[in-house]
Scaffold this motif. Structure first.
Motif, mmCIF file in Angstrom:
data_model
loop_
_atom_site.group_PDB
_atom_site.id
_atom_site.type_symbol
_atom_site.label_atom_id
_atom_site.label_comp_id
_atom_site.label_asym_id
_atom_site.label_seq_id
_atom_site.Cartn_x
_atom_site.Cartn_y
_atom_site.Cartn_z
ATOM 1 N N LEU B 59 127.288 11.457 35.638
ATOM 2 C CA LEU B 59 126.679 10.675 34.572
ATOM 3 C C LEU B 59 127.302 9.284 34.574
ATOM 4 O O LEU B 59 128.520 9.144 34.583
ATOM 5 N N THR B 60 126.455 8.269 34.545
ATOM 6 C CA THR B 60 126.963 6.904 34.467
ATOM 7 C C THR B 60 126.873 6.425 33.026
ATOM 8 O O THR B 60 126.209 7.039 32.199
ATOM 9 N N ALA B 61 127.520 5.308 32.753
ATOM 10 C CA ALA B 61 127.491 4.748 31.408
ATOM 11 C C ALA B 61 126.041 4.509 30.975
ATOM 12 O O ALA B 61 125.627 4.914 29.889
ATOM 13 N N GLY B 62 125.301 3.859 31.844
ATOM 14 C CA GLY B 62 123.930 3.533 31.486
ATOM 15 C C GLY B 62 123.083 4.754 31.180
ATOM 16 O O GLY B 62 122.340 4.779 30.192
ATOM 17 N N ARG B 63 123.204 5.775 32.018
ATOM 18 C CA ARG B 63 122.401 6.971 31.810
ATOM 19 C C ARG B 63 122.769 7.648 30.491
ATOM 20 O O ARG B 63 121.897 8.152 29.789
ATOM 21 N N LEU B 64 124.048 7.663 30.202
ATOM 22 C CA LEU B 64 124.472 8.261 28.934
ATOM 23 C C LEU B 64 123.830 7.525 27.758
ATOM 24 O O LEU B 64 123.285 8.139 26.837
ATOM 25 N N GLY B 65 123.925 6.202 27.795
ATOM 26 C CA GLY B 65 123.348 5.413 26.718
ATOM 27 C C GLY B 65 121.862 5.683 26.555
ATOM 28 O O GLY B 65 121.369 5.866 25.447
ATOM 29 N N ARG B 67 120.275 8.306 27.371
ATOM 30 C CA ARG B 67 120.062 9.652 26.859
ATOM 31 C C ARG B 67 120.271 9.719 25.349
ATOM 32 O O ARG B 67 119.685 10.551 24.676
ATOM 33 N N LEU B 68 121.113 8.848 24.841
ATOM 34 C CA LEU B 68 121.398 8.868 23.403
ATOM 35 C C LEU B 68 120.608 7.817 22.638
ATOM 36 O O LEU B 68 120.732 7.703 21.421
ATOM 37 N N GLY B 69 119.842 7.033 23.360
ATOM 38 C CA GLY B 69 119.052 6.017 22.687
ATOM 39 C C GLY B 69 119.857 4.819 22.231
ATOM 40 O O GLY B 69 119.508 4.172 21.251
ATOM 41 N N LEU B 70 120.936 4.510 22.942
ATOM 42 C CA LEU B 70 121.731 3.325 22.601
ATOM 43 C C LEU B 70 121.409 2.205 23.574
ATOM 44 O O LEU B 70 121.024 2.456 24.714
ATOM 45 N N ASN B 71 121.643 0.987 23.157
ATOM 46 C CA ASN B 71 121.486 -0.103 24.102
ATOM 47 C C ASN B 71 122.810 -0.301 24.831
ATOM 48 O O ASN B 71 123.793 0.398 24.569
ATOM 49 N N SER B 72 122.840 -1.238 25.758
ATOM 50 C CA SER B 72 124.014 -1.335 26.619
ATOM 51 C C SER B 72 125.274 -1.679 25.837
ATOM 52 O O SER B 72 126.356 -1.153 26.119
ATOM 53 N N ALA B 73 125.125 -2.540 24.840
ATOM 54 C CA ALA B 73 126.302 -2.916 24.059
ATOM 55 C C ALA B 73 126.864 -1.715 23.317
ATOM 56 O O ALA B 73 128.078 -1.462 23.332
#
Lengths: 161, 161
Positions: B59-65, B67-73
């Motif tokens: 799992l990468t940072a981006g994929r996690l975000g 998956r949770l509906g967060l933006n990159s920040a």
DNA sequence: CCAAGTATCTCGCTCAGCGAGATAATGTGG
DNA sequence: CCACATTATCTCGCTGAGCGAGATACTTGG
């Protein structure tokens, strides 16, 4: 990889499925919420309010907050938001004038419909494909999980805030 | 006014039950989260991470975000928090050095266990009281609901952020 | 009546998550 | 190989949800 993954116990697939379902519902709710200019908590509040209304139960500010796990300050802010959006009105309880009854506006009902309507329709259609015995099993399962989950927290009377 | 409550359709009780279950799980999760010094989102992230680990998926940072509906920040902040708490480590992907792989720490696994363990045990015990046909019905129901919910959102490829 | 209890609100604060944009690494066409 | 678009993550500044503490208004039991 995925190698031998030391055999998960029978039924584990259902546990994971259940988690996936709740995740999906959460995400759907969150997405719907932001799309309608509210926060996940606001949507949860609306659901609680509609639920109470459906049950013919009068919901006060405090009870709503307790149900959502907010403290009094957060609850006030939440009710402020929902009131500002026109989803509910504050009405002083005449019997106990410390209390504030929350009266849902038809627009809140409509909003709830627009979110849950399609979902409910699909679910009911799905349920049509089950025979009564199967539905009974599903009902028993859901009831059991709900109670088991509720029981995981405090045994009783979670008085804090 | 609440009166005759125009007969809810058959199966509606299951819909409400399902909602109650998700609400209970949410509340239990939130309570567990704050009790352990994290936020609901952090717990969701841990679950996603453990899930991915269980599936042998990186799992990468981006994929996690995503998956949770967060933006990159928000994702960066989330990963910062979890890393600070020692639940995961950032590891630069050597194949594509723009990417950051998230490696879960055993302590995160333990935390997940302490939350889900009892819940899973209870659920498995509950499932033991169902015969295979009933379990199949439950499985089919949950699968159906999950897919129906996922379908309520975008048809596909929700590419944003 | 007064004290204790209860329901809600106000104030000040922390910090999760957002938008905008910077930075670094990849891939691509000339 | 060098511009250039693309992708992945991070930084910065900001808004606002929710908390703790305590004020305020009402109720109820001595």
């Amino acid at each position: 990889m995925v190698v031998a993954r030391e055999r998960e116990p029978e039924g584990m697939d259902l546990v994971h499925l259940l988690r996936e379902v709740t995740l999906q519902l959460d995400l759907a709710g969150g997405e719907f919420a932001t799309r309608n200019g509210l926060h996940p908590t606001d949507l949860r509040a609306l659901i609680a309010l509609l639920d109470a209304a459906r049950a013919g139960e009068e919901l006060t500010a405090g009870r709503l907050g307790a149900r959502l796990g907010l403290n009094s300050a957060g609850t006030t802010a939440l009710v402020d938001r929902l009131e500002r959006l026109g989803h509910l009105r504050r009405v002083r309880d005449t019997r106990d004038r410390r209390r504030v009854l929350l009266v849902v506006d038809p627009r809140a009902v409509a909003l709830g419909q627009s979110f849950f309507g399609p979902l409910i329709a699909r679910t009911l259609a799905l349920l049509d494909t089950f025979d009564p015995g199967e539905r009974a099993a599903i009902r028993r399962f859901l009831t059991g999980v709900r109670d088991a989950t509720a029981g995981t927290q405090e045994p009783e009377g979670a008085e804090k805030t």
